[in-house]
Design a protein around this motif. Structure first.
Motif, PDB file in Angstrom:
ATOM      1  N   ASP A 265      21.218 -48.002  43.356  1.00  0.00           N
ATOM      2  CA  ASP A 265      22.212 -48.382  42.475  1.00  0.00           C
ATOM      3  C   ASP A 265      23.402 -49.398  43.275  1.00  0.00           C
TER       4      ASP A 265
ATOM      5  N   LYS B 275      15.827 -44.871  40.965  1.00  0.00           N
ATOM      6  CA  LYS B 275      17.487 -44.649  40.603  1.00  0.00           C
ATOM      7  C   LYS B 275      18.148 -44.698  41.955  1.00  0.00           C
TER       8      LYS B 275
ATOM      9  N   ALA C 168      15.903 -47.404  35.086  1.00  0.00           N
ATOM     10  CA  ALA C 168      15.910 -46.745  36.485  1.00  0.00           C
ATOM     11  C   ALA C 168      15.255 -45.280  36.389  1.00  0.00           C
TER      12      ALA C 168
END
Ligand code: ZN
Length: 191
Positions: A51, A48, A70
């Motif tokens: 991004d 995650k 993610a």
């Protein structure tokens, strides 16, 4: 030499590594797309933390995108795995050491595991779980970038600022690819 036609009677782990801008994600996407064309059930994960472009896509720098999930922790992949025969993990350097065990387990169950990540951080040191993943893998593909200083093959990621934060999420503004000689000359000048 990497080939898609492995004469193995088990699953296996493939690692795609190298510095930033060497085409790791492009290569992961290339392999994933070919697996999809051959009717394989493919699933893709990414951390995650990455991004940069879109939270749900593995997006390479040339904007070829494939949908990815993610996750914060590598153990979350168990929630998503069903009848997938190919499991791809991008930016694996951000995941924990547990990744080694999980990749081994999946390969032992007959899965093809494709892992892409930075082999070295911007200090030139082995990055997180990557060296151990390379050790336990069955195949390693080490890609190169082009050194922005001299134009030769680059295997280092050079950080253009003095920030010593290890998290390497960024683009050409923060990092550039350099060969060994230009990397160490640059490090000497900065630190
Ligand atoms: Zn150079």
């Amino acid at each position: 030499m990497y080939t898609e036609y492995h004469n193995l009677n088990s699953g296996y782990v493939e690692v795609i590594c190298g510095p930033m801008f060497c085409g790791k994600t492009e290569e992961l996407i290339r392999r994933v797309k070919r697996a999809m064309i051959s009717q394989q059930n493919v699933i893709i994960f990414k951390p995650k933390i990455d991004d940069r472009y879109h939270p749900e896509n593995v997006v390479s720098h040339n904007e070829v995108a494939v949908k990815a999930i993610a996750i914060n922790d590598i153990e979350e992949i168990h929630q998503y795995l069903k009848h997938h025969s190919v499991i791809a993990i991008d930016e694996a350097q951000f995941f924990s050491e547990k990744t080694v065990e999980i990749c081994n387990e999946l390969a032992n169950k007959g899965k093809r595991v494709i892992v892409a990540g930075l082999d070295k951080d911007s200090f030139g040191k082995p990055f997180g779980v990557m060296p151990n993943l390379m050790a336990v893998s069955d195949f390693v593909t080490k890609l190169h970038s082009i050194c922005v200083v001299c134009g030769r093959l680059a295997s280092y990621t050079f950080r253009k600022t003095q920030n010593k934060d290890l998290v390497m999420v960024g683009t050409h503004e923060t990092y550039e690819a350099r060969c060994r000689k230009c990397y160490f000359e640059g490090q000497y000048n900065i630190f």
